[in-house]
Design a protein around this motif. Structure first.
Motif, mmCIF file in Angstrom:
data_model
loop_
_atom_site.group_PDB
_atom_site.id
_atom_site.type_symbol
_atom_site.label_atom_id
_atom_site.label_comp_id
_atom_site.label_asym_id
_atom_site.label_seq_id
_atom_site.Cartn_x
_atom_site.Cartn_y
_atom_site.Cartn_z
ATOM 1 N N ILE A 1 8.185 3.712 2.371
ATOM 2 C CA ILE A 1 6.778 3.312 2.250
ATOM 3 C C ILE A 1 6.470 2.214 3.279
ATOM 4 C CG2 ILE A 1 5.061 2.274 0.694
ATOM 5 C CD1 ILE A 1 5.985 4.961 -0.292
ATOM 6 N N LEU B 1 -0.430 9.857 2.579
ATOM 7 C CA LEU B 1 -0.424 10.454 1.242
ATOM 8 C C LEU B 1 -1.609 9.944 0.439
ATOM 9 C CD1 LEU B 1 3.340 9.759 0.529
ATOM 10 C CD2 LEU B 1 2.379 12.036 0.855
ATOM 11 N N PHE B 2 -1.935 10.699 -0.589
ATOM 12 C CA PHE B 2 -2.961 10.297 -1.553
ATOM 13 C C PHE B 2 -4.249 9.842 -0.854
ATOM 14 C CE2 PHE B 2 1.184 9.690 -3.618
ATOM 15 C CZ PHE B 2 1.045 10.620 -4.631
ATOM 16 N N GLN C 1 -4.258 6.687 1.342
ATOM 17 C CA GLN C 1 -4.070 5.355 0.748
ATOM 18 C C GLN C 1 -2.623 4.873 0.818
ATOM 19 O OE1 GLN C 1 -6.161 4.178 -2.765
ATOM 20 N NE2 GLN C 1 -7.521 5.939 -2.649
ATOM 21 N N ARG D 1 19.456 10.138 -7.115
ATOM 22 C CA ARG D 1 19.306 11.550 -7.457
ATOM 23 C C ARG D 1 18.284 12.190 -6.528
ATOM 24 N NH1 ARG D 1 15.258 13.191 -10.701
ATOM 25 N NH2 ARG D 1 13.614 11.673 -10.982
ATOM 26 N N ASP E 1 14.977 14.298 -6.319
ATOM 27 C CA ASP E 1 13.881 14.641 -7.235
ATOM 28 C C ASP E 1 13.372 16.052 -6.942
ATOM 29 O OD1 ASP E 1 12.069 14.546 -5.142
ATOM 30 O OD2 ASP E 1 10.974 12.798 -5.894
ATOM 31 N N ARG F 1 10.992 17.136 -5.461
ATOM 32 C CA ARG F 1 10.434 17.395 -4.126
ATOM 33 C C ARG F 1 11.528 17.490 -3.054
ATOM 34 N NH1 ARG F 1 7.412 12.205 -3.015
ATOM 35 N NH2 ARG F 1 9.468 11.485 -3.665
ATOM 36 N N GLU G 1 15.968 9.742 -4.437
ATOM 37 C CA GLU G 1 15.279 8.651 -5.133
ATOM 38 C C GLU G 1 16.269 7.832 -5.950
ATOM 39 O OE1 GLU G 1 12.363 7.665 -4.602
ATOM 40 O OE2 GLU G 1 11.316 9.377 -3.736
ATOM 41 N N ASP G 2 15.731 6.783 -6.557
ATOM 42 C CA ASP G 2 16.530 5.870 -7.387
ATOM 43 C C ASP G 2 17.722 5.287 -6.621
ATOM 44 O OD1 ASP G 2 14.736 6.213 -9.428
ATOM 45 O OD2 ASP G 2 15.899 7.761 -10.438
ATOM 46 N N TYR H 1 -1.853 15.248 -6.453
ATOM 47 C CA TYR H 1 -2.948 14.966 -5.542
ATOM 48 C C TYR H 1 -3.013 16.093 -4.527
ATOM 49 C CZ TYR H 1 -6.143 12.884 -2.284
ATOM 50 O OH TYR H 1 -7.235 12.677 -1.487
ATOM 51 N N GLN I 1 0.803 16.745 -3.452
ATOM 52 C CA GLN I 1 1.506 15.453 -3.385
ATOM 53 C C GLN I 1 1.728 15.003 -4.819
ATOM 54 O OE1 GLN I 1 -1.019 13.063 -0.827
ATOM 55 N NE2 GLN I 1 -0.626 14.396 0.929
ATOM 56 N N LYS I 2 2.979 15.089 -5.258
ATOM 57 C CA LYS I 2 3.264 14.901 -6.675
ATOM 58 C C LYS I 2 3.367 13.436 -7.071
ATOM 59 C CE LYS I 2 6.120 17.866 -8.660
ATOM 60 N NZ LYS I 2 7.233 18.777 -8.924
ATOM 61 N N PHE I 3 3.029 13.173 -8.329
ATOM 62 C CA PHE I 3 3.237 11.838 -8.891
ATOM 63 C C PHE I 3 4.669 11.789 -9.405
ATOM 64 C CE2 PHE I 3 -1.301 12.544 -9.331
ATOM 65 C CZ PHE I 3 -1.832 11.353 -8.894
ATOM 66 N N SER I 4 5.583 11.419 -8.550
ATOM 67 C CA SER I 4 6.968 11.387 -8.987
ATOM 68 C C SER I 4 7.281 10.024 -9.582
ATOM 69 C CB SER I 4 7.868 11.666 -7.770
ATOM 70 O OG SER I 4 9.132 11.106 -7.961
ATOM 71 N N SER J 1 10.141 8.688 -10.178
ATOM 72 C CA SER J 1 11.200 7.949 -9.480
ATOM 73 C C SER J 1 10.692 7.403 -8.146
ATOM 74 C CB SER J 1 12.440 8.823 -9.289
ATOM 75 O OG SER J 1 12.092 10.104 -8.867
ATOM 76 N N PHE J 2 9.774 8.137 -7.508
ATOM 77 C CA PHE J 2 9.161 7.651 -6.270
ATOM 78 C C PHE J 2 8.404 6.343 -6.554
ATOM 79 C CE2 PHE J 2 5.187 7.948 -3.603
ATOM 80 C CZ PHE J 2 5.768 7.577 -2.409
ATOM 81 N N ARG K 1 8.948 4.314 -9.102
ATOM 82 C CA ARG K 1 9.906 3.243 -9.439
ATOM 83 C C ARG K 1 10.449 2.603 -8.164
ATOM 84 N NH1 ARG K 1 11.610 6.524 -13.582
ATOM 85 N NH2 ARG K 1 13.303 7.403 -12.360
ATOM 86 N N MET L 1 8.908 2.414 -5.320
ATOM 87 C CA MET L 1 7.833 1.611 -4.736
ATOM 88 C C MET L 1 7.727 0.266 -5.456
ATOM 89 S SD MET L 1 3.857 2.777 -4.195
ATOM 90 C CE MET L 1 4.238 4.464 -4.359
ATOM 91 N N VAL M 1 -5.036 5.060 -6.384
ATOM 92 C CA VAL M 1 -5.080 6.480 -6.700
ATOM 93 C C VAL M 1 -3.736 6.939 -7.298
ATOM 94 C CG1 VAL M 1 -4.328 7.338 -4.434
ATOM 95 C CG2 VAL M 1 -5.851 8.746 -5.815
ATOM 96 N N VAL M 2 -2.723 6.096 -7.173
ATOM 97 C CA VAL M 2 -1.401 6.410 -7.730
ATOM 98 C C VAL M 2 -1.162 5.631 -9.020
ATOM 99 C CG1 VAL M 2 1.086 6.312 -7.311
ATOM 100 C CG2 VAL M 2 -0.452 6.889 -5.450
#
Lengths: 115, 456
Positions: free
Chosen positions: A8, A29-30, A33, A57, A59, A61, A65-66, B370, B390-393, B395-396, B398, B400, B410-411
């Protein structure tokens, strides 16, 4: 099959890559934003990451992550240094140092300064 | 179409086993042998369950019609058919377990009343009906099922990585069965106190204050991101001649797995959704149930149905991977249960279509993402731009949060994020870790007033 790591970009990080060729590689993304850089990780290297960090792990997609905050910070530091997304080998070279920092993360992660 | 009304409590009547008059309580406990309640722990000492939470949920009626720790025949019935001896459906073994050493030291028998102490004070009694032994690993395995016996939905054998399996596996072998009664009403600490709506109170608030005729329940163990918010908003369009009047968020509060959010942040995060108008408070209410989550996907969803029907809800939303961890169950296991039943778990039909079943109605929901083409948060069954999603993950998000990145609204709503940071500053950590579990086990969510135990 490769996996991915998303880094990010907040304002501070964005400032560090602004004006470099990386700017063209930003994923928005989003509705724009959220800005991120996506690093591709070959399968054998993603396995190494999963083995190193027990909570890590893949995810739904296909993203890794984690992982510890220290790991993500190292990914960005290497990106900013190399001005490239081809940094995973450099990051893996730093694994012992990242693991050390990650141990402390089980106890303490500094909270952000927000109002 | 007839208008939907508040369903009766599961089993017909709300259990109320809380003695409010001190003199009656003192008479009940005079001369009783005492036992200080202990947590269930992993071999490394990590607390994963505190039976006080089950006692609270039973005595205040959340688990109606269950009134106490199950006798052996009832345990078998629950494991084999998910039914109580009274025929009403119920998903989980509810057991008061003690070690062989504690049992020897206690020297109690059937017919005795045992006074259960908590934080050094009298808390509840158990009137002993039966004492028997279990094989905890067998109970753990049969509670969650196996790929061989439950091939419809169990994908992998349960093992020591599954938190719910470990709760049962780490039970002590001696079971003391009997009805519980709370004799010293606990006081909830902040912020739990303002979200405490036991079923009788919740039904009263829904009827008289909120004036909701239809209410859809939202299960949570999470701080809400906008995907959760959209799930609540969209699922609430179900109802009868109009969308559901109310959305009841019911958070599960207790020991959780590492990496989940602290309970206080979960409650205040959901509260922020209504406090800051994302779903107005006239339509949205946050509550909780004490329970050390078993992460049992379809089995857990049955318990959620029981709890929320008892609280007065008419509908319950169920998403993908409901109350799940890992890939032990099919990701749609809960929706399969509520859509067609799972015969190997005792359900030839959905739990709301069997005799002595639930009256609460399921609303199975797919997911939200999204869509940059629609430029909105879209429902997966409506949006045709699957490749662009664009998925609300979780773990993603967490990741962040851990990096201290302020999520875009928006998230995650900024006020929800601030609730996370508020409790992050208290615990020096944004998620559940060993330190939090140890602290929670010591402090609990409640305090108990001082109370003497009179001599017989």
């Amino acid at each position: 099959m490769p996996h991915y790591i998303s880094v990010i970009l907040d304002d501070e990080r964005y400032a560090k890559i602004k004006g470099t060729p990386l700017e063209e590689k930003i994923t928005y993304l989003f509705g724009g934003q959220l800005k991120s850089l996506v690093v591709e990780v070959p399968e054998e290297k993603s396995e190494q990451i999963l083995k190193t960090f027990d909570k890590a792990r893949i995810d739904s997609r296909g993203y890794i992550e984690d992982v510890p905050v220290a790991f993500r910070r190292a990914v960005f530091e290497e990106i900013a240094k190399a001005k490239s997304l081809d940094v995973i080998d450099k990051v893996l070279e730093r694994l012992p140092e990242i693991q050390e920092a990650a141990k402390k993360e089980d106890e303490y992660i500094p909270p952000p300064e927000i109002e | 179409m007839p208008l939907i009304k508040t369903p009766p409590p599961h089993g017909g009547k709300l259990v109320d086993r809380v003695v409010k008059k001190r003199e009656i309580a003192e008479k009940m406990i005079a001369g009783c042998p005492t036992f200080e309640l202990k947590p269930t722990t992993l071999p490394d000492g990590t607390p994963i369950r505190h039976v006080y939470r089950e006692i609270m949920s039973i005595c205040y009626g959340f688990f109606s019609p269950v009134e106490g720790s199950m006798v052996q025949n009832e345990l078998e019935r629950v494991l084999n058919e998910r039914r109580l001896l009274s025929e009403w459906i119920f998903p989980y073994p509810i057991l008061f377990d003690v070690s062989e050493e504690d049992y020897k030291a206690l020297d109690v028998k059937e017919g005795d009343r045992l006074l259960l102490m908590l934080k050094g004070q009298p808390f509840a009694t158990i009137d002993i009906e039966e004492i028997y032994r279990i094989d905890p690993t067998d109970v753990a395995t049969r509670t969650f099922g196996t790929p061989e016996k439950n091939p419809e939905v169990v994908r992998e054998p349960f093992n020591e990585k599954h938190p719910g399996y470990m709760i049962y596996k780490m039970h002590n072998p001696v079971i003391i069965a009997g009805k519980y009664t709370i004799v010293n009403e606990p006081k909830f600490k902040e912020p739990f106190d303002r979200f405490w709506f036991p079923p009788a109170k919740c039904r009263e608030v829904i009827k008289n204050e909120k004036k909701w005729r239809t209410v859809i329940a939202h299960q949570t163990r999470n701080v809400p991101h906008v995907g959760h918010e959209m799930l609540m908003k969209a699922a609430a369009f179900t109802g009868d001649i109009e969308p559901c009047h109310g959305i009841l968020v019911n958070a599960i509060i207790g020991a959780k797995r590492r990496g989940d959010y602290p309970d206080e942040a979960i409650l205040e995060g959901h509260e922020a959704v209504n406090k800051y108008g994302y779903i107005k408070p006239e339509r949205h209410m946050v509550t909780f149930t004490l329970w050390d989550m078993r992460y049992g996907n379809p089995i857990e969803s049955l318990l959620h149905g029981v709890i929320r029907q008892n609280m007065g809800c008419t509908h319950h939303m169920f998403g993908r991977d409901h109350a799940a961890v890992g890939e032990y169950y099919d990701m749609y296991a809960t929706q399969i249960l509520w859509g067609e039943g799972i015969p190997s778990f005792g359900f030839e039909a959905p739990p709301n279509e069997v005799d002595y079943g639930l009256k609460i109605m399921p609303q199975n929901m797919a997911e939200f993402w999204y869509c940059p083409i629609c430029q909105e948060i879209a429902y997966s069954e409506s949006c045709g731009h699957t490749d662009a999603k664009q998925k609300f993950s979780g773990s993603f998000l967490r990741g962040m949060v851990a990096e201290g990145v302020f999520p875009p609204r928006v998230v995650m709503r900024p006020e929800v994020y601030k609730a996370i940071v508020k409790w992050w500053k208290v615990y020096n950590y944004p998620f559940v870790n060993r330190k939090y579990l140890d602290m929670k086990n010591k402090e609990l969510e409640i305090d108990l007033p001082a109370m003497e135990v009179p001599k017989a």
